[in-house]
Design a protein around this motif. Structure first.
Motif, mmCIF file in Angstrom:
data_model
loop_
_atom_site.group_PDB
_atom_site.id
_atom_site.type_symbol
_atom_site.label_atom_id
_atom_site.label_comp_id
_atom_site.label_asym_id
_atom_site.label_seq_id
_atom_site.Cartn_x
_atom_site.Cartn_y
_atom_site.Cartn_z
ATOM 1 N N THR A 78 -47.339 53.639 -32.671
ATOM 2 C CA THR A 78 -46.854 54.261 -33.903
ATOM 3 C C THR A 78 -46.977 55.778 -33.876
ATOM 4 O OG1 THR A 78 -49.035 54.141 -34.981
ATOM 5 C CG2 THR A 78 -47.564 52.244 -35.244
ATOM 6 N N LYS A 79 -47.701 56.332 -32.907
ATOM 7 C CA LYS A 79 -48.072 57.749 -32.955
ATOM 8 C C LYS A 79 -47.037 58.685 -32.333
ATOM 9 C CE LYS A 79 -52.097 56.835 -34.841
ATOM 10 N NZ LYS A 79 -52.359 57.188 -36.252
ATOM 11 N N GLY A 80 -46.016 58.132 -31.703
ATOM 12 C CA GLY A 80 -44.959 58.979 -31.146
ATOM 13 C C GLY A 80 -45.395 59.780 -29.930
ATOM 14 N N ILE A 81 -46.378 59.274 -29.183
ATOM 15 C CA ILE A 81 -46.878 60.028 -28.015
ATOM 16 C C ILE A 81 -45.785 60.138 -26.950
ATOM 17 C CG2 ILE A 81 -48.660 60.131 -26.216
ATOM 18 C CD1 ILE A 81 -50.476 58.465 -28.101
ATOM 19 N N ARG A 82 -45.035 59.062 -26.758
ATOM 20 C CA ARG A 82 -43.969 59.091 -25.744
ATOM 21 C C ARG A 82 -42.908 60.150 -26.090
ATOM 22 N NH1 ARG A 82 -43.388 52.551 -25.508
ATOM 23 N NH2 ARG A 82 -43.517 52.925 -27.735
ATOM 24 N N HIS A 83 -42.568 60.256 -27.369
ATOM 25 C CA HIS A 83 -41.555 61.223 -27.806
ATOM 26 C C HIS A 83 -42.042 62.650 -27.554
ATOM 27 C CE1 HIS A 83 -40.723 57.468 -29.818
ATOM 28 N NE2 HIS A 83 -39.555 57.893 -30.252
ATOM 29 N N ARG A 84 -43.313 62.884 -27.850
ATOM 30 C CA ARG A 84 -43.948 64.200 -27.659
ATOM 31 C C ARG A 84 -43.926 64.596 -26.177
ATOM 32 N NH1 ARG A 84 -49.772 63.405 -29.582
ATOM 33 N NH2 ARG A 84 -48.545 62.679 -31.339
ATOM 34 N N LEU A 85 -44.312 63.638 -25.307
ATOM 35 C CA LEU A 85 -44.338 63.921 -23.868
ATOM 36 C C LEU A 85 -42.929 64.177 -23.330
ATOM 37 C CD1 LEU A 85 -46.913 61.221 -22.645
ATOM 38 C CD2 LEU A 85 -47.353 63.643 -23.082
ATOM 39 N N LYS A 86 -41.969 63.410 -23.857
ATOM 40 C CA LYS A 86 -40.573 63.581 -23.414
ATOM 41 C C LYS A 86 -40.068 64.975 -23.799
ATOM 42 C CE LYS A 86 -35.996 61.400 -23.831
ATOM 43 N NZ LYS A 86 -35.732 61.377 -22.388
ATOM 44 N N ALA A 87 -40.322 65.383 -25.049
ATOM 45 C CA ALA A 87 -39.853 66.701 -25.510
ATOM 46 C C ALA A 87 -40.497 67.817 -24.698
ATOM 47 C CB ALA A 87 -40.167 66.873 -26.995
ATOM 48 N N PHE A 88 -41.797 67.725 -24.455
ATOM 49 C CA PHE A 88 -42.496 68.760 -23.700
ATOM 50 C C PHE A 88 -41.986 68.809 -22.254
ATOM 51 C CE2 PHE A 88 -46.241 70.282 -21.226
ATOM 52 C CZ PHE A 88 -46.313 71.556 -21.775
ATOM 53 N N GLY A 89 -41.818 67.637 -21.652
ATOM 54 C CA GLY A 89 -41.298 67.573 -20.282
ATOM 55 C C GLY A 89 -39.921 68.197 -20.167
ATOM 56 N N GLU A 90 -39.056 67.944 -21.162
ATOM 57 C CA GLU A 90 -37.702 68.512 -21.133
ATOM 58 C C GLU A 90 -37.727 70.031 -21.312
ATOM 59 O OE1 GLU A 90 -34.753 66.689 -23.572
ATOM 60 O OE2 GLU A 90 -35.091 64.672 -22.750
ATOM 61 N N LEU A 91 -38.665 70.552 -22.132
ATOM 62 C CA LEU A 91 -38.784 72.008 -22.294
ATOM 63 C C LEU A 91 -39.147 72.674 -20.960
ATOM 64 C CD1 LEU A 91 -40.602 72.260 -25.747
ATOM 65 C CD2 LEU A 91 -38.283 73.051 -25.232
ATOM 66 N N LEU A 92 -40.018 72.014 -20.190
ATOM 67 C CA LEU A 92 -40.375 72.530 -18.863
ATOM 68 C C LEU A 92 -39.165 72.451 -17.928
ATOM 69 C CD1 LEU A 92 -43.912 70.890 -18.414
ATOM 70 C CD2 LEU A 92 -43.448 73.302 -18.893
ATOM 71 N N GLU A 93 -38.463 71.317 -18.006
ATOM 72 C CA GLU A 93 -37.291 71.092 -17.143
ATOM 73 C C GLU A 93 -36.176 72.106 -17.451
ATOM 74 O OE1 GLU A 93 -34.526 67.267 -16.649
ATOM 75 O OE2 GLU A 93 -36.665 66.807 -16.815
ATOM 76 N N ASP A 94 -35.989 72.393 -18.756
ATOM 77 C CA ASP A 94 -34.937 73.335 -19.178
ATOM 78 C C ASP A 94 -35.307 74.788 -18.878
ATOM 79 O OD1 ASP A 94 -33.817 71.055 -20.235
ATOM 80 O OD2 ASP A 94 -34.318 71.519 -22.321
ATOM 81 N N GLY A 95 -36.596 75.021 -18.543
ATOM 82 C CA GLY A 95 -37.041 76.396 -18.307
ATOM 83 C C GLY A 95 -37.335 77.171 -19.583
#
Length: 466
Positions: A276-293
């Motif tokens: 329920t805590k949305g940890i996967r969503h948080r990790l995905k968003a952070f990972g994409e920010l790194l990927e996007d530069g």
């Protein structure tokens, strides 16, 4: 056994066994919330000691009488892991995971609720007030009323209460509603939850529901009024302020940042390991920010504390595997010799270390997909005595109703979440201060003492009107 004028009934006792076989106060949110209420009253607490097949006599701890309820290994499996956490928890959290409906779980839930009700009935003095806590014990209010009609009974629901379209899936929906309607006051975290409950009662029983209460017909032809209302829970804000002021904890916060390589921004997530805590969503968003530069690993580190939870329930085992795989992949792709993208900690920490983390974090990420309240958001705000830091808060957490100066997000919108993280990382100090001061005012004005006082006042007034 001496009887008490104020009795709390909760799934767990407020203590854990220490290494020497003695007892120490539990770190949980409910215990912290009720600790001030229990001080200075002739009180008893009914609950399970936390271990299967452990039979204990009542004992005193820190001025409160503790009354242990014994659960067998089968009880734990069927009542707690089964019905409470594999049926009710997912159903009440918008079916983020699929609930399972098993009759043997329900039968055990009824039996165990009866055991808790018996223990509370025996512990309460004539005319006492009994406060039942949370979804594991939804049948206790009615059972108690049948055993002890002299009691004043309150019930507080710490998790969301679902919309009728979801709640109606439950095969035992009528029995659960009848159980809750045994209370004089049924408290919820959000106005929407209280409304969902009243609508479910209306749909199932056609009772009259008004803002002043639900009219429940009695066998003798009279009508009993049950108040259903929101009482948002809070924290002992002062205790977090005192910890945040300690020089050793401030020094530890600086040490944490240094240990992370002094990135420009430390992002923090603190959760039970729960879907329920949305940890996967948080990790995905952070990972994409790194990927996007848009973020570099030297600029930002995400610290994710995920304390162990329900480790024998299959959905939680699977979630842990998914999260740890995501962390490993992200770190493998982006770590350098001196900087780590995600520092993942699958463990619980004492409150002192948590406050040091809150002080070290520039951005607090609360990305819950559904949450009754989320006290971590309030703990972060209370700890920020420097009026710095940014709270990014899911609109699906109960705390969003109160903490209007947070950066609000829909965690399902990954692009929106990424933009919110960047906004938080880049937020000017003046805006941080403005927002944080408003957040702190709310948390300090409405602390846990305020919550318990409002609920108990409502309970006292409800029974006076009868």
């Amino acid at each position: 056994m001496s009887q008490a004028s104020f009795v709390v009934v909760a799934n767990r006792l407020p203590v854990d066994r220490d290494d020497n076989g003695g007892w120490r106060r539990s770190p949980g949110g409910l215990v912290t919330a009720l600790e001030p209420v229990m001080k200075g009253v002739d009180g008893a607490w009914v609950g399970w000691p936390g271990k299967a097949d452990l039979t204990l006599e009542p004992f005193d701890f820190d001025g409160t009488r503790l009354i242990p309820v014994t659960l067998s290994a089968d009880d734990v499996q069927n009542y707690y892991e089964g019905f409470s956490n594999d049926t009710i928890w997912p159903l009440y959290h918008d079916v983020i995971a699929a609930p399972r409906y098993r009759r043997v779980w329900w039968d055990t839930y009824v039996e165990v609720n009866e055991r808790f009700a018996d223990a509370a009935a025996a512990a309460a003095s004539p005319g006492a007030t009994v406060w039942v806590q949370d979804y594991q014990l939804q049948l206790v209010p009615r059972m108690l009323r049948e055993k002890r009609p002299d009691l004043t009974i309150g019930y507080f629901h710490h998790i969301p209460f679902p919309a009728y379209g979801l709640f109606s899936q439950l095969p035992w929906r009528k029995q659960v509603l009848e159980g809750l309607l045994g209370a004089d006051v049924v408290g919820f975290q959000r106005v929407a939850d209280a409304g969902n409950f009243a609508r479910a009662v209306r749909r199932q029983f056609h009772y009259t529901t008004k803002s002043t209460g639900i009219h429940v017909p009695q066998e003798d032809g009279s009508v009993r009024n049950v108040l259903s209302k929101a009482f948002p829970i809070s924290i002992d804000a002062q205790s977090y302020i005192e910890l945040a002021q300690r020089p050793d904890i401030q020094a530890r916060a600086r040490e944490i940042r240094e240990g992370l390589g002094n990135p420009r921004a430390v992002l923090l997530g603190v959760d039970r390991l729960d879907y329920t805590k949305g940890i996967r969503h948080r990790l995905k968003a952070f990972g994409e920010l790194l990927e996007d530069g848009r973020l570099g690993v030297e600029d930002a580190t995400l610290v994710q504390v995920a304390s162990p939870s329900r480790e024998r329930v299959e959905a939680y085992v699977q979630l842990r595997d998914e999260i740890e795989l995501t962390v490993a992949r992200t770190n493998g792709d982006f770590d350098t010799m001196s900087h780590t993208a995600i520092r993942y900690l699958h463990q619980a920490f004492p409150r002192e270390e948590m406050v040091a983390l809150y002080l070290a974090a520039d951005v607090m990420l609360v990305t819950a997909l559904r949450d009754g309240m989320n006290l971590v958001a309030k703990e972060y705000v209370a700890s920020r005595i420097d009026n710095k830091g940014v709270l990014v808060l899911s609109e699906f957490a109960g705390a969003a109703d109160e903490l209007g100066s947070a950066v609000r997000i829909n965690p399902h919108d990954i692009d929106g979440l990424k933009d919110a993280i960047m906004r938080a990382v880049e937020m000017p100090r003046a805006e941080q201060g403005r927002r944080m001061r408003a957040l702190r005012r709310r948390v300090l004005d409405h602390d846990v003492r305020d919550w318990s006082r409002l609920f108990l006042d409502a309970l006292s007034n409800a029974t006076k009107k009868v």
